[in-house]
Design a protein around this motif. Structure first.
Motif, PDB file in Angstrom:
ATOM      1  N   LEU A 135       7.598  -3.301  -2.630  1.00 46.22           N
ATOM      2  CA  LEU A 135       6.207  -3.064  -3.014  1.00 46.22           C
ATOM      3  C   LEU A 135       5.286  -2.909  -1.803  1.00 46.22           C
ATOM      4  CD1 LEU A 135       4.273  -2.654  -5.319  1.00 46.22           C
ATOM      5  CD2 LEU A 135       4.102  -5.136  -5.602  1.00 46.22           C
ATOM      6  N   ALA A 136       5.502  -3.686  -0.747  1.00 51.58           N
ATOM      7  CA  ALA A 136       4.648  -3.536   0.439  1.00 51.58           C
ATOM      8  C   ALA A 136       4.821  -2.160   1.064  1.00 51.58           C
ATOM      9  CB  ALA A 136       4.955  -4.626   1.460  1.00 51.58           C
ATOM     10  N   GLU A 137       6.047  -1.690   1.150  1.00 53.09           N
ATOM     11  CA  GLU A 137       6.266  -0.357   1.715  1.00 53.09           C
ATOM     12  C   GLU A 137       5.549   0.706   0.898  1.00 53.09           C
ATOM     13  OE1 GLU A 137       9.947   2.153   3.545  1.00 53.09           O
ATOM     14  OE2 GLU A 137      10.269   1.315   1.542  1.00 53.09           O
ATOM     15  N   GLU A 138       5.605   0.568  -0.413  1.00 50.16           N
ATOM     16  CA  GLU A 138       4.914   1.541  -1.264  1.00 50.16           C
ATOM     17  C   GLU A 138       3.400   1.451  -1.083  1.00 50.16           C
ATOM     18  OE1 GLU A 138       6.351   3.872  -2.719  1.00 50.16           O
ATOM     19  OE2 GLU A 138       8.433   3.193  -2.709  1.00 50.16           O
ATOM     20  N   LEU A 139       2.868   0.241  -0.933  1.00 54.80           N
ATOM     21  CA  LEU A 139       1.437   0.096  -0.692  1.00 54.80           C
ATOM     22  C   LEU A 139       1.044   0.681   0.661  1.00 54.80           C
ATOM     23  CD1 LEU A 139       0.940  -3.540  -2.050  1.00 54.80           C
ATOM     24  CD2 LEU A 139      -0.111  -1.473  -3.000  1.00 54.80           C
ATOM     25  N   ARG A 140       1.857   0.454   1.684  1.00 55.85           N
ATOM     26  CA  ARG A 140       1.561   1.024   3.000  1.00 55.85           C
ATOM     27  C   ARG A 140       1.548   2.548   2.931  1.00 55.85           C
ATOM     28  NH1 ARG A 140      -0.537  -3.592   4.871  1.00 55.85           N
ATOM     29  NH2 ARG A 140       1.008  -5.197   5.371  1.00 55.85           N
ATOM     30  N   SER A 141       2.447   3.119   2.150  1.00 59.83           N
ATOM     31  CA  SER A 141       2.501   4.580   2.062  1.00 59.83           C
ATOM     32  C   SER A 141       1.239   5.157   1.427  1.00 59.83           C
ATOM     33  CB  SER A 141       3.735   5.018   1.266  1.00 59.83           C
ATOM     34  OG  SER A 141       3.563   4.776  -0.124  1.00 59.83           O
ATOM     35  N   LEU A 142       0.493   4.300   0.721  1.00 64.20           N
ATOM     36  CA  LEU A 142      -0.773   4.720   0.115  1.00 64.20           C
ATOM     37  C   LEU A 142      -1.970   4.393   1.001  1.00 64.20           C
ATOM     38  CD1 LEU A 142      -0.022   3.513  -3.529  1.00 64.20           C
ATOM     39  CD2 LEU A 142       0.019   5.870  -2.682  1.00 64.20           C
ATOM     40  N   GLY A 143      -1.703   3.902   2.201  1.00 66.28           N
ATOM     41  CA  GLY A 143      -2.781   3.617   3.126  1.00 66.28           C
ATOM     42  C   GLY A 143      -3.318   2.207   3.078  1.00 66.28           C
ATOM     43  N   VAL A 144      -2.663   1.284   2.365  1.00 60.57           N
ATOM     44  CA  VAL A 144      -3.128  -0.101   2.260  1.00 60.57           C
ATOM     45  C   VAL A 144      -2.775  -0.856   3.542  1.00 60.57           C
ATOM     46  CG1 VAL A 144      -2.876  -2.277   1.017  1.00 60.57           C
ATOM     47  CG2 VAL A 144      -2.955  -0.118  -0.255  1.00 60.57           C
ATOM     48  N   THR A 145      -3.787  -1.371   4.241  1.00 64.59           N
ATOM     49  CA  THR A 145      -3.569  -2.089   5.500  1.00 64.59           C
ATOM     50  C   THR A 145      -3.840  -3.591   5.378  1.00 64.59           C
ATOM     51  OG1 THR A 145      -5.842  -1.621   6.188  1.00 64.59           O
ATOM     52  CG2 THR A 145      -4.138  -0.055   6.888  1.00 64.59           C
ATOM     53  N   ASN A 146      -4.100  -4.066   4.165  1.00 60.59           N
ATOM     54  CA  ASN A 146      -4.389  -5.496   3.941  1.00 60.59           C
ATOM     55  C   ASN A 146      -3.247  -6.376   4.424  1.00 60.59           C
ATOM     56  OD1 ASN A 146      -5.791  -3.767   1.947  1.00 60.59           O
ATOM     57  ND2 ASN A 146      -6.711  -5.674   1.279  1.00 60.59           N
ATOM     58  N   ARG A 147      -3.559  -7.645   4.652  1.00 66.99           N
ATOM     59  CA  ARG A 147      -2.496  -8.620   4.876  1.00 66.99           C
ATOM     60  C   ARG A 147      -1.694  -8.756   3.586  1.00 66.99           C
ATOM     61  NH1 ARG A 147      -6.865 -10.562   7.798  1.00 66.99           N
ATOM     62  NH2 ARG A 147      -6.421 -11.255   9.944  1.00 66.99           N
ATOM     63  N   ILE A 148      -0.377  -8.629   3.699  1.00 64.87           N
ATOM     64  CA  ILE A 148       0.499  -8.738   2.529  1.00 64.87           C
ATOM     65  C   ILE A 148       1.585  -9.757   2.832  1.00 64.87           C
ATOM     66  CG2 ILE A 148       1.942  -7.537   0.853  1.00 64.87           C
ATOM     67  CD1 ILE A 148       0.679  -4.915   1.658  1.00 64.87           C
ATOM     68  N   GLY A 149       1.666 -10.777   1.992  1.00 64.21           N
ATOM     69  CA  GLY A 149       2.713 -11.778   2.112  1.00 64.21           C
ATOM     70  C   GLY A 149       3.710 -11.647   0.976  1.00 64.21           C
ATOM     71  N   PHE A 150       4.930 -12.102   1.241  1.00 64.83           N
ATOM     72  CA  PHE A 150       5.995 -12.060   0.231  1.00 64.83           C
ATOM     73  C   PHE A 150       6.674 -13.426   0.198  1.00 64.83           C
ATOM     74  CE2 PHE A 150      10.473 -11.442  -0.902  1.00 64.83           C
ATOM     75  CZ  PHE A 150      10.352 -10.749  -2.098  1.00 64.83           C
ATOM     76  N   PHE A 151       6.948 -13.924  -1.006  1.00 58.99           N
ATOM     77  CA  PHE A 151       7.706 -15.163  -1.124  1.00 58.99           C
ATOM     78  C   PHE A 151       8.901 -14.938  -2.038  1.00 58.99           C
ATOM     79  CE2 PHE A 151       8.966 -19.327  -2.599  1.00 58.99           C
ATOM     80  CZ  PHE A 151       8.941 -20.051  -1.420  1.00 58.99           C
TER      81      PHE A 151
END
Length: 483
Positions: A135-151
């Protein structure tokens, strides 16, 4: 605008005051910080273009809709027939099907597109569990630069088991797009770092972070816990009648979602061995609560049949007119009722073959009367065993060792029971849900987002890395010069 918290998990609570370990922890974090909880809609239906507003007073709840095809390929398929067995060291149960990984990526891409419409630049995003690795990779591909954490709530896979994935190199790349990856145990962190060290695309930095191309990710252990105080209160309020009125001299308890990773057939056989070998000890019953899960998956159908067969065999061999050695409840039981049963049990059998943490171990300890506590029998392969070393630790594959631990738990002197309980309770209190959530979110807030390659440039680089011909039309027209 202050940073909101956006949580993504497979499910969202439908009730005002939720129950369950993960749900309670995230509910309290969102209630304190404010934000949005995103999860799957409880009803399968037609694909929706946007997230569905599910209401909510203390924070917003938004749902993505799964189609029947999505449910089969993304959820039952790749998530639970590929990733789950790989993480639990059961590669023999992996089902490779091209439609599974295509569906998994398709659903994660659609969720990212829907999320991008509600994310603000200041938001912190916290994504949970194996359903959402990409999901983070997909968000980055849309230009999302927010802090993203994964657990990750389940065990981190062994490096050799990752080779069973249809596209093994993609797994490390998925994780590299997060700023922070949280795992349950120090052993999980070691396995994750081993994966990155073996990857020629990764570089280990002096501060322990991993540089992966243009990405930088930190990997840390954050052992999850329970709301110990509220669970102890529920256990006191719902204490059952004296054990001898229900279960003979005493009872031991197991509470598990029915799953092949929980070691339930081995547990039933160990209890049978206790009955065989220790006929002079307390006449104890095993109360096993195992609600059904994923009943359409063949492996789950088989384990249900196995447990019913073993329980019937043991009860037929050792049972009496007014006493059954094994009480097998294959249905949901209210959380408060479980709390009371845990408090009354002389011992708890928490004996998974592999488990990320296992919150039942912590719930059992929290539920006990400190003046007359029961004894936790705990698998060495549960994440909880890393810190709860004063439990009786066993190899669940060894039925003789587990049977001997049952005997020891049922005959342990009061002073030793109290000492072991005190030590285990300190671990439970140190990993309370509020502490766990605050620790992760503080660490995420402290991450300095790396210079991210996002949007169409990220898509181009992904094509290059995977050896695909770059297709400008597929990526909304971008040239190599723009990269």
């Amino acid at each position: 605008m202050p940073a909101r918290l956006i949580v993504v998990s497979n499910r969202i609570p439908s009730e005002a005051t939720p129950s369950g370990g993960l749900v309670v922890a995230l509910h309290e974090a969102l209630r304190e910080k404010g934000g949005i909880w995103i999860g799957a809609h409880p009803e399968v239906g037609s694909e929706e273009p946007a997230l569905i507003d599910m209401g909510g007073t203390q924070y917003d709840k938004l749902a993505f809709r799964l189609t029947e095809e999505d449910r089969e390929a993304y959820y039952l398929g790749f998530a639970n027939s590929v990733l789950w067995p790989i993480a639990h060291h059961r590669t023999d149960l992996v089902e490779i099907n091209r439609s599974f990984d295509e569906g998994y990526l398709r659903v994660n891409r659609r969720i990212a597109q829907q999320m991008a419409e509600v994310i603000s630049p200041e938001d912190h995003i916290w994504i949970h569990d194996y359903h959402f690795f990409p999901l983070a990779e997909e968000l980055r591909s849309l230009g999302v630069t927010n802090r993203i954490g994964f657990f990750l709530h389940i065990p981190f896979p062994n490096i050799t088991d990752l080779d069973v994935l249809p596209d093994p190199p993609a797994f490390a790349r998925w994780l590299a797009h997060y700023d922070l990856v949280g795992l349950q145990t120090r052993a999980d962190v070691a396995r994750c770092l081993e994966m990155f060290r073996a990857d020629p695309r990764a570089e280990m930095l002096p501060d322990g972070a991993i540089k992966f191309g243009a990405q930088e990710v930190s990997v840390r252990s954050f052992p999850i816990g329970i709301s110990a105080e509220s669970f102890a209160r529920a256990a006191q309020d719902c204490a059952p009648p004296p054990a001898h009125e229900l279960f003979g001299d005493a009872y031991v308890i197991g509470v598990d979602r029915l799953d092949y990773s929980k070691g339930l057939p081995q547990r039933f056989r160990a209890f049978e061995r206790y009955l065989e070998s220790y006929d002079t000890g307390p006449r104890a019953s095993l109360v096993q609560i195992a609600p059904p899960s994923r009943e359409s998956v063949r492996a789950y159908q088989e384990i249900t049949a196995d447990l019913q067969q073993i329980a019937g065999q043991v009860n037929g061999r050792f049972g009496e007119v007014h006493w059954a050695p094994i009480r097998f409840l294959h249905r949901p039981v209210p959380r408060d009722e479980i709390a009371g049963l845990l408090r009354g049990a002389r011992a708890a059998l928490v004996t998974p073959l592999a488990d990320g943490m296992n919150l039942v171990a912590k719930e059992y300890v929290a539920a006990q009367d400190p003046e007359d506590p029961g004894v936790l029998v705990l698998s060495r392969f549960a994440g909880a065993a890393e810190d709860m070393t004063e439990a009786l630790l066993v190899n669940p594959h060894d039925v003789d060792e587990t049977a001997a631990a049952i005997r020891r738990a049922l005959t342990m002197p009061l002073e030793e029971r109290q000492a072991r309980h005190t030590a285990c309770l300190k671990v439970v209190e140190a990993t309370d849900t509020r502490i766990w959530a605050r620790s992760f979110l503080n660490r995420l807030a402290a991450c300095t987002p790396a210079l991210r390659i996002t949007g169409r440039a990220a898509e181009w680089l992904r094509d290059e890395e995977e050896g695909r011909e770059f297709d400008p039309g597929a990526h909304r027209s971008i040239s190599k010069e723009e990269v």
